[in-house]
Write a protein that holds these residues in place. Structure first.
Motif, mmCIF file in Angstrom:
data_model
loop_
_atom_site.group_PDB
_atom_site.id
_atom_site.type_symbol
_atom_site.label_atom_id
_atom_site.label_comp_id
_atom_site.label_asym_id
_atom_site.label_seq_id
_atom_site.Cartn_x
_atom_site.Cartn_y
_atom_site.Cartn_z
ATOM 1 N N TYR A 65 0.844 -1.206 0.000
ATOM 2 C CA TYR A 65 0.000 0.000 0.000
ATOM 3 C C TYR A 65 0.877 1.253 0.000
ATOM 4 O O TYR A 65 0.677 2.169 -0.800
ATOM 5 N N VAL A 66 1.862 1.259 0.892
ATOM 6 C CA VAL A 66 2.746 2.438 1.018
ATOM 7 C C VAL A 66 3.540 2.656 -0.278
ATOM 8 O O VAL A 66 3.657 3.777 -0.766
ATOM 9 N N VAL A 67 4.035 1.546 -0.850
ATOM 10 C CA VAL A 67 4.845 1.665 -2.080
ATOM 11 C C VAL A 67 3.996 2.149 -3.257
ATOM 12 O O VAL A 67 4.451 2.953 -4.076
ATOM 13 N N GLU A 71 2.350 8.846 -2.547
ATOM 14 C CA GLU A 71 3.668 9.279 -2.042
ATOM 15 C C GLU A 71 4.719 8.177 -2.181
ATOM 16 O O GLU A 71 5.907 8.429 -1.970
ATOM 17 N N GLY A 72 4.301 6.991 -2.528
ATOM 18 C CA GLY A 72 5.222 5.851 -2.614
ATOM 19 C C GLY A 72 6.077 5.893 -3.870
ATOM 20 O O GLY A 72 5.812 6.673 -4.796
ATOM 21 N N TYR A 77 2.369 5.153 -11.037
ATOM 22 C CA TYR A 77 1.730 4.170 -11.928
ATOM 23 C C TYR A 77 0.250 3.960 -11.629
ATOM 24 O O TYR A 77 -0.439 3.253 -12.364
ATOM 25 N N ASN A 78 -0.277 4.616 -10.582
ATOM 26 C CA ASN A 78 -1.699 4.511 -10.209
ATOM 27 C C ASN A 78 -2.186 3.057 -10.117
ATOM 28 O O ASN A 78 -3.219 2.703 -10.696
#
Lengths: 213, 208
Positions: A65-67, A71-72, A77-78
């Motif tokens: 999720y974070v990556v 902000e990841g 790449y959405n």
């Protein structure tokens, strides 16, 4: 009801099969040479993978999720809340299982096969293929275990997929969601289908094993 | 093919199993290596075959440090037979060498005549007895007609009749130009077929 359930089943199968396939290709390709070679860090790499094997899916979901979030590092790449994100999370969960089980299953026999192939003049690729071919039953069982992990996984796909109806809802998140609403009938139907799919996959594997033996 | 051993040392778990200063295996000879268990016989063959690396030293093949992998064949002490038919096992090395079907058939006919292999050819190799497995492993190695043939106790599980046939096969390989280095515990066999008998003691060649 059927129009709602069918896409859920279809997406579950697509995500689980794809992630198992990718994890198996990478995991087995790495595990075969790893099981043959002896090097200093081998023990530590194996230990890390054993830890990753038992990693809680929600933690993997959180990391992915974070990556993938804005902000990841892969935010551009959405991919978050798409089936791709779910495939990534499941692949990362299944890969250490496939890798570790393959290494422990092949560690003794792969060296024997490698030596015998080598003295017959086999090249590296031929040795690799021979090991996979000789150990196909063990590898098939390992892939089935990986698939079992993928199709029954709920925490990570819920987090990175978002359980969006008609888009990222899979069987496990469907069951969790419907149970939360008190719709036990729908949850049980999907649960039964999930069990039935596992039965079909296992039966197919056993048929294949029986034929090969 | 000649093989020269140059200052080879090998240690396992702080025990030195091999310490050979210099030795030359001449071309087209049958060398028989004898010695007690754990004296480094199999390790020496494995190093010559290239499936183990020495801690120090090197092996020269025809005075060169490397050779084509197709120039050497080896029958290991505990040969692994693949989970397929005996036929497929025997021709496996030929397939690696991309030998054509006609040549495979010719060689099969030539080499399988040494042992009674007819009824075994379509059997799964995993279901063979110890002696049968050794026959298949020996044929699998011999059929390659390589310049250097390494045999690690090739007849230890064979009956007397098949042992004699195996010896005939080994002698015929020598007559075709192969250099043969084999390990055996059978002194009478060593005398029957060996051109030179080597005794390995404490990892050293003590008697030639």
């Amino acid at each position: 009801m059927a129009s709602e359930i069918l896409p859920v089943i279809f997406l579950s199968l697509i995500v689980s099969f794809t992630s198992t396939f990718i994890a198996s290709v990478i995991g087995i390709s790495a595990a075969v040479p790893f099981s043959i070679k002896n090097f200093k860090l081998k023990k530590y790499i194996l230990r890390i993978n054993e830890v990753l094997m038992s990693m809680p899916p929600v933690l993997m979901g959180l990391i992915v999720y974070v990556v993938l979030s804005k902000e990841g590092s892969l935010g551009n790449y959405n991919l978050l809340f798409t089936p791709f994100a779910m495939i990534i999370a499941q692949t990362l969960l299944v890969m250490p299982i496939v890798f570790t089980l393959t290494v422990s299953s092949l560690s003794k026999v792969s060296v024997e096969i490698m030596k015998n192939c080598k003295v017959l003049g086999a090249g590296r690729f031929e040795i690799f293929i021979s090991i996979i071919n000789e150990c196909r039953m063990q590898i098939l069982s390992i892939i089935t275990t990986g698939f079992g992990r993928a199709i029954s996984e709920v925490g990570a796909v819920m987090m990175v997929g978002g359980n969006i109806k008609g888009h990222t809802r899979v069987m496990t998140t469907f069951i969790a969601f419907e149970t939360g609403k008190g719709n036990f009938r729908e949850a049980f139907i999907i649960g039964g289908i999930l069990l039935f799919i596992s039965l079909i996959v296992n039966t197919l594997i056993h048929c294949f094993k029986g034929e090969a033996e | 093919m000649s093989v020269r051993i140059c200052n080879i040392q090998k240690t396992y778990n702080s025990k030195r199993v091999l310490d050979i200063e210099n030795y030359h295996f001449k071309e087209n000879y049958i060398y028989v290596i004898r010695g007690k268990n754990g004296e480094g016989k199999s390790t020496l063959l494995n190093i010559i075959a290239g499936i183990e690396k020495p801690d120090y030293g090197e092996v020269l093949y025809d005075f060169k440090t490397d050779c084509l992998r197709y120039d050497i064949s080896m029958m290991l002490q505990k040969p692994y037979l693949f989970n397929t038919t005996v036929y497929e096992n025997i021709i496996m090395g030929l397939k690696y060498r991309k030998i054509n079907k006609n040549e495979i058939d010719k060689r099969l006919k030539r080499y399988c005549s040494y042992f009674k292999m007819g009824e075994l050819m379509n059997k799964n190799a995993k279901k063979l007895s110890g002696g049968e497995s050794q026959r298949v492993a020996l044929l699998r190695s011999a059929i390659l007609e390589s310049k250097l043939m390494l045999l690690d106790e090739p007849t230890s599980s064979m009956d007397y009749e098949n042992t004699l046939m195996a010896e005939k096969l080994i002698l015929d390989m020598k007559n075709k130009g192969s250099t043969i280095i084999m390990v055996t515990h059978d002194m009478s066999q060593a005398k029957r077929i060996g051109d030179k008998i080597i005794l390995l003691e404490d990892g050293r060649i003590n008697y030639d």
